[in-house]
Design a protein around this motif. Structure first.
Motif, mmCIF file in Angstrom:
data_model
loop_
_atom_site.group_PDB
_atom_site.id
_atom_site.type_symbol
_atom_site.label_atom_id
_atom_site.label_comp_id
_atom_site.label_asym_id
_atom_site.label_seq_id
_atom_site.Cartn_x
_atom_site.Cartn_y
_atom_site.Cartn_z
ATOM 1 N N LEU A 162 2.174 3.975 11.075
ATOM 2 C CA LEU A 162 1.546 2.888 10.321
ATOM 3 C C LEU A 162 2.558 1.993 9.610
ATOM 4 O O LEU A 162 2.180 0.976 9.035
ATOM 5 C CB LEU A 162 0.552 3.455 9.302
ATOM 6 C CG LEU A 162 -0.670 4.161 9.883
ATOM 7 C CD1 LEU A 162 -1.465 4.837 8.772
ATOM 8 C CD2 LEU A 162 -1.546 3.195 10.677
ATOM 9 N N GLY A 163 3.832 2.372 9.639
ATOM 10 C CA GLY A 163 4.865 1.533 9.035
ATOM 11 C C GLY A 163 5.210 1.866 7.597
ATOM 12 O O GLY A 163 5.835 1.065 6.905
ATOM 13 N N GLY A 203 5.349 7.282 0.248
ATOM 14 C CA GLY A 203 5.876 6.136 0.975
ATOM 15 C C GLY A 203 5.136 4.868 0.648
ATOM 16 O O GLY A 203 4.063 4.875 0.040
ATOM 17 N N VAL A 204 5.712 3.751 1.074
ATOM 18 C CA VAL A 204 5.116 2.438 0.846
ATOM 19 C C VAL A 204 5.130 1.654 2.148
ATOM 20 O O VAL A 204 6.027 1.815 2.978
ATOM 21 C CB VAL A 204 5.851 1.661 -0.269
ATOM 22 C CG1 VAL A 204 7.293 1.329 0.117
ATOM 23 C CG2 VAL A 204 5.102 0.395 -0.661
ATOM 24 N N ARG A 205 4.119 0.835 2.305
ATOM 25 C CA ARG A 205 4.021 -0.075 3.449
ATOM 26 C C ARG A 205 3.976 -1.477 2.859
ATOM 27 O O ARG A 205 3.011 -1.843 2.194
ATOM 28 C CB ARG A 205 2.759 0.203 4.256
ATOM 29 C CG ARG A 205 2.606 -0.675 5.485
ATOM 30 C CD ARG A 205 1.316 -0.254 6.203
ATOM 31 N NE ARG A 205 1.185 -0.846 7.504
ATOM 32 C CZ ARG A 205 0.507 -1.958 7.760
ATOM 33 N NH1 ARG A 205 -0.094 -2.608 6.783
ATOM 34 N NH2 ARG A 205 0.417 -2.417 8.985
ATOM 35 N N SER A 206 5.014 -2.230 3.103
ATOM 36 C CA SER A 206 5.054 -3.580 2.553
ATOM 37 C C SER A 206 4.112 -4.451 3.367
ATOM 38 O O SER A 206 3.813 -4.148 4.529
ATOM 39 C CB SER A 206 6.469 -4.156 2.595
ATOM 40 O OG SER A 206 6.813 -4.505 3.909
ATOM 41 N N PRO A 207 3.634 -5.547 2.777
ATOM 42 C CA PRO A 207 2.688 -6.394 3.496
ATOM 43 C C PRO A 207 3.271 -7.000 4.766
ATOM 44 O O PRO A 207 2.532 -7.415 5.644
ATOM 45 C CB PRO A 207 2.327 -7.489 2.500
ATOM 46 C CG PRO A 207 3.074 -7.206 1.259
ATOM 47 C CD PRO A 207 3.905 -5.986 1.441
ATOM 48 N N VAL A 209 0.867 -1.175 0.000
ATOM 49 C CA VAL A 209 0.000 0.000 0.000
ATOM 50 C C VAL A 209 0.906 1.228 0.000
ATOM 51 O O VAL A 209 1.932 1.250 0.682
ATOM 52 C CB VAL A 209 -0.922 0.006 1.232
ATOM 53 C CG1 VAL A 209 -1.793 1.260 1.264
ATOM 54 C CG2 VAL A 209 -1.791 -1.241 1.254
ATOM 55 N N VAL A 210 0.517 2.262 -0.760
ATOM 56 C CA VAL A 210 1.290 3.497 -0.819
ATOM 57 C C VAL A 210 0.499 4.636 -0.186
ATOM 58 O O VAL A 210 -0.707 4.533 0.019
ATOM 59 C CB VAL A 210 1.701 3.854 -2.273
ATOM 60 C CG1 VAL A 210 2.601 2.771 -2.853
ATOM 61 C CG2 VAL A 210 0.488 4.094 -3.155
#
Length: 182
Positions: free
Chosen positions: A155-156, A173-177, A137-138
């Protein structure tokens, strides 16, 4: 979300310690208009929209679409969290190489600073990880929006890049799974 999804919509309401995340209803229209016409809310998203324009344009049940969650506290809408699928033709900043689902959120000013956004976004991200495992998710926010920058970190999300848009520096930004929120 703008493309067909491999899950049923709407999901059952998501309940957290203090909140309910659910599909929008007609009773949410006034809060939806208040959000988009608020000078405080509009500070980092291009400014508030005229209330008269919103009264004419907003549908009877605003936001009724896959990926749109109303955030409710004690029976009243206080904000919203969205997941939007982006493609190369979407407006704004798109980096399909890091993820095509973008998290968004807006809360009434009176709900700020109480942890509701973190609680709601964490619940939506957890739901998303269950229905689309492995999907990153970005998030995009203005670097000047200190509250949103803190929320992204909590949120990471990790920085991919910064860029200029809408006359201000933006953070992408990106949040990896595999990321867990703290």
């Amino acid at each position: 979300m703008t493309e067909p999804e491999p899950f049923a919509w709407p999901p059952a309401p998501i309940r957290t310690a203090r909140l309910v995340l659910r599909e929008s209803e007609a009773r949410d229209r006034a809060v939806f208009i208040a959000l988009f016409s608020s000078p405080e809310v509009g500070t980092y998203i291009g400014g508030p929209r005229p209330r008269e324009e919103l009264e004419r344009a907003v549908s009877e049940v605003p936001g009724r679409r896959p990926g749109f969650f109303v955030v409710e506290l004690d029976g009243a809408m206080i904000g919203m969290v969205t997941l939007d699928r982006r493609d190369a033709h979407s407006p704004g900043h798109v980096r399909l190489d890091v993820g095509k689902t973008e998290l968004g959120y807006m809360f009434l000013p009176e709900a700020w600073g109480q942890g509701y956004a973190a609680e709601a976004c964490t619940a939506v991200l957890t739901w998303f990880a269950d229905v689309l495992p492995g999907e990153p998710v970005v998030l995009t926010t203005q670097t000047a929006n200190a509250g949103s920058m803190r929320l992204a970190a909590k949120l990471g999300f990790t920085e991919v890049e910064r860029f200029e848009a809408y006359g201000a520096e933006q953070w992408f930004g990106v949040r990896s799974p595999l990321t867990t929120a703290g």
